[in-house]
Design a protein around this motif. Structure first.
Motif, PDB file in Angstrom:
ATOM      1  N   UNK A 147       0.850  -1.178   0.000  1.00  0.00           N
ATOM      2  CA  UNK A 147       0.000   0.000   0.000  1.00  0.00           C
ATOM      3  C   UNK A 147       0.894   1.239   0.000  1.00  0.00           C
ATOM      4  N   UNK A 148       0.433   2.308  -0.631  1.00  0.00           N
ATOM      5  CA  UNK A 148       1.141   3.579  -0.569  1.00  0.00           C
ATOM      6  C   UNK A 148       0.731   4.322   0.700  1.00  0.00           C
ATOM      7  N   UNK A 149       1.702   4.582   1.563  1.00  0.00           N
ATOM      8  CA  UNK A 149       1.455   5.376   2.762  1.00  0.00           C
ATOM      9  C   UNK A 149       1.900   6.806   2.477  1.00  0.00           C
ATOM     10  N   UNK A 150       1.014   7.757   2.684  1.00  0.00           N
ATOM     11  CA  UNK A 150       1.339   9.168   2.514  1.00  0.00           C
ATOM     12  C   UNK A 150       1.331   9.822   3.881  1.00  0.00           C
ATOM     13  N   UNK A 151       2.469  10.397   4.262  1.00  0.00           N
ATOM     14  CA  UNK A 151       2.548  11.051   5.559  1.00  0.00           C
ATOM     15  C   UNK A 151       3.804  10.665   6.327  1.00  0.00           C
ATOM     16  N   UNK A 152       3.804  10.976   7.602  1.00  0.00           N
ATOM     17  CA  UNK A 152       4.952  10.734   8.461  1.00  0.00           C
ATOM     18  C   UNK A 152       5.213   9.241   8.637  1.00  0.00           C
ATOM     19  N   UNK A 153       6.490   8.904   8.784  1.00  0.00           N
ATOM     20  CA  UNK A 153       6.838   7.506   9.026  1.00  0.00           C
ATOM     21  C   UNK A 153       6.204   7.001  10.322  1.00  0.00           C
ATOM     22  N   UNK A 154       6.142   7.861  11.332  1.00  0.00           N
ATOM     23  CA  UNK A 154       5.592   7.432  12.620  1.00  0.00           C
ATOM     24  C   UNK A 154       4.080   7.209  12.569  1.00  0.00           C
ATOM     25  N   UNK A 155       3.441   7.622  11.464  1.00  0.00           N
ATOM     26  CA  UNK A 155       1.999   7.409  11.319  1.00  0.00           C
ATOM     27  C   UNK A 155       1.688   6.139  10.523  1.00  0.00           C
ATOM     28  N   UNK A 156       2.696   5.338  10.239  1.00  0.00           N
ATOM     29  CA  UNK A 156       2.486   4.121   9.453  1.00  0.00           C
ATOM     30  C   UNK A 156       1.569   3.086  10.113  1.00  0.00           C
ATOM     31  N   UNK A 157       1.491   2.991  11.455  1.00  0.00           N
ATOM     32  CA  UNK A 157       0.663   1.936  12.045  1.00  0.00           C
ATOM     33  C   UNK A 157      -0.774   1.897  11.540  1.00  0.00           C
ATOM     34  N   UNK A 158      -1.382   3.051  11.236  1.00  0.00           N
ATOM     35  CA  UNK A 158      -2.760   3.047  10.736  1.00  0.00           C
ATOM     36  C   UNK A 158      -2.835   2.377   9.370  1.00  0.00           C
ATOM     37  N   UNK A 159      -1.862   2.655   8.505  1.00  0.00           N
ATOM     38  CA  UNK A 159      -1.821   2.017   7.186  1.00  0.00           C
ATOM     39  C   UNK A 159      -1.576   0.523   7.329  1.00  0.00           C
ATOM     40  N   UNK A 160      -0.673   0.151   8.214  1.00  0.00           N
ATOM     41  CA  UNK A 160      -0.360  -1.261   8.435  1.00  0.00           C
ATOM     42  C   UNK A 160      -1.584  -2.012   8.959  1.00  0.00           C
ATOM     43  N   UNK A 161      -2.346  -1.377   9.836  1.00  0.00           N
ATOM     44  CA  UNK A 161      -3.569  -1.999  10.355  1.00  0.00           C
ATOM     45  C   UNK A 161      -4.559  -2.264   9.225  1.00  0.00           C
ATOM     46  N   UNK A 191      14.573  15.176   3.455  1.00  0.00           N
ATOM     47  CA  UNK A 191      15.294  16.443   3.603  1.00  0.00           C
ATOM     48  C   UNK A 191      14.633  17.561   2.820  1.00  0.00           C
ATOM     49  N   UNK A 192      13.824  17.194   1.814  1.00  0.00           N
ATOM     50  CA  UNK A 192      13.240  18.197   0.920  1.00  0.00           C
ATOM     51  C   UNK A 192      11.714  18.152   0.866  1.00  0.00           C
ATOM     52  N   UNK A 193      11.110  17.196   1.540  1.00  0.00           N
ATOM     53  CA  UNK A 193       9.666  16.998   1.465  1.00  0.00           C
ATOM     54  C   UNK A 193       9.046  17.186   2.844  1.00  0.00           C
ATOM     55  N   UNK A 194       7.912  17.888   2.895  1.00  0.00           N
ATOM     56  CA  UNK A 194       7.215  18.033   4.164  1.00  0.00           C
ATOM     57  C   UNK A 194       6.783  16.649   4.661  1.00  0.00           C
ATOM     58  N   UNK A 195       6.883  16.401   5.951  1.00  0.00           N
ATOM     59  CA  UNK A 195       6.551  15.064   6.480  1.00  0.00           C
ATOM     60  C   UNK A 195       5.176  14.572   6.048  1.00  0.00           C
ATOM     61  N   UNK A 196       4.190  15.466   5.976  1.00  0.00           N
ATOM     62  CA  UNK A 196       2.839  15.038   5.615  1.00  0.00           C
ATOM     63  C   UNK A 196       2.708  14.656   4.142  1.00  0.00           C
ATOM     64  N   UNK A 197       3.737  14.988   3.332  1.00  0.00           N
ATOM     65  CA  UNK A 197       3.699  14.676   1.903  1.00  0.00           C
ATOM     66  C   UNK A 197       4.611  13.511   1.509  1.00  0.00           C
ATOM     67  N   UNK A 198       5.294  12.926   2.472  1.00  0.00           N
ATOM     68  CA  UNK A 198       6.178  11.810   2.151  1.00  0.00           C
ATOM     69  C   UNK A 198       5.379  10.618   1.624  1.00  0.00           C
ATOM     70  N   UNK A 199       5.934   9.927   0.624  1.00  0.00           N
ATOM     71  CA  UNK A 199       5.284   8.737   0.068  1.00  0.00           C
ATOM     72  C   UNK A 199       6.173   7.526   0.322  1.00  0.00           C
ATOM     73  N   UNK A 200       5.614   6.514   0.957  1.00  0.00           N
ATOM     74  CA  UNK A 200       6.349   5.303   1.301  1.00  0.00           C
ATOM     75  C   UNK A 200       5.525   4.090   0.901  1.00  0.00           C
ATOM     76  N   UNK A 201       6.103   3.217   0.081  1.00  0.00           N
ATOM     77  CA  UNK A 201       5.462   1.940  -0.208  1.00  0.00           C
ATOM     78  C   UNK A 201       5.717   1.012   0.971  1.00  0.00           C
ATOM     79  N   UNK A 202       4.658   0.515   1.573  1.00  0.00           N
ATOM     80  CA  UNK A 202       4.796  -0.466   2.659  1.00  0.00           C
ATOM     81  C   UNK A 202       4.407  -1.824   2.089  1.00  0.00           C
ATOM     82  N   UNK A 203       5.263  -2.801   2.289  1.00  0.00           N
ATOM     83  CA  UNK A 203       5.050  -4.147   1.725  1.00  0.00           C
ATOM     84  C   UNK A 203       5.224  -5.181   2.842  1.00  0.00           C
ATOM     85  N   UNK A 204       4.208  -6.033   3.018  1.00  0.00           N
ATOM     86  CA  UNK A 204       4.250  -7.061   4.047  1.00  0.00           C
ATOM     87  C   UNK A 204       4.022  -8.424   3.406  1.00  0.00           C
ATOM     88  N   UNK A 205       4.910  -9.380   3.630  1.00  0.00           N
ATOM     89  CA  UNK A 205       4.699 -10.747   3.100  1.00  0.00           C
ATOM     90  C   UNK A 205       3.422 -11.364   3.680  1.00  0.00           C
TER      91      UNK A 205
END
Length: 209
Positions: A147-161, A191-205
């Protein structure tokens, strides 16, 4: 135009903002294994990233460095990725010092281990970067929910859930372990992106129930 892995393999690098099941094939990486808080200033994780980019860009510019790699084509260096291990699945985001990780960047299929070793030696010699920790690393993940998580790394638990719920609703169980780690792909530069705009692909086996 240089070959861009993100655009050519959107199913791996640009998933939607809702979970999907995807089968991930074998890929090769330049990788550095370590432990500790990834946010530590001048810490092990940040030094590892410097090594990964030194080797990756040496390979990209290999023709200018005098090495002819069979099958070479111009390409955009793929994004930074990370495998994260905590000795179990439950992440404690308040204890990042306990994290163990493999930081990595994908290698084009035409890059052999011999090419990788040449690039690591070149980076050490020309860029004065200690690349002794870098490894040629092959990974086959198989079925995963991502899933694509948009936002802070510390806010990933909601996406993971949400990913857990989606997997269960579709006949799968999350199968994260040290052998099949939590995987992230970083599409934004913190370093160049606001935390709320960060895009992270989260992948779980996953495995079928």
């Amino acid at each position: 135009m240089p070959f861009d892995y993100k655009k050519e393999y959107k199913e791996f690098y640009l998933p939607p903002g809702t979970p999907v099941i995807t089968d991930i094939p074998a890929m090769n990486f330049v990788a550095v294994q370590g432990s500790g808080d990834p946010n530590a200033e001048d810490g092990e994780y940040k030094r590892a990233i410097g090594v990964l980019y030194a080797v990756s860009y040496t390979l990209k510019m290999s023709r200018l460095g005098g090495r002819r790699i069979e099958g070479y084509f111009d390409y955009v260096v793929p994004p930074l990725e990370g495998l994260w291990m905590t000795g179990g699945y439950a992440f404690d985001y308040s204890r990042k010092d306990t994290f163990r990780w493999v930081s990595m960047i994908r290698l084009p299929d035409f890059v052999t281990e011999a090419d990788f070793l040449w690039a690591a030696a070149q980076a050490e010699s020309k860029k004065k970067v200690d690349c002794s920790a870098a490894r040629f690393f092959s990974l086959t993940e198989g079925p995963c929910v991502q899933c694509m998580h948009v936002g802070r790394y510390d806010d990933e638990p909601a996406t993971i859930s949400a990913m857990h719920d989606y997997a269960a609703a579709n006949g799968y169980a999350i199968d994260v372990s040290d052998a099949r780690p939590h995987h992230e792909i970083y599409l934004g530069d913190p370093r160049r992106t606001k935390p709320e705009n960060l895009r992270t692909v989260i992948r779980l086996p996953v495995k079928q129930l």
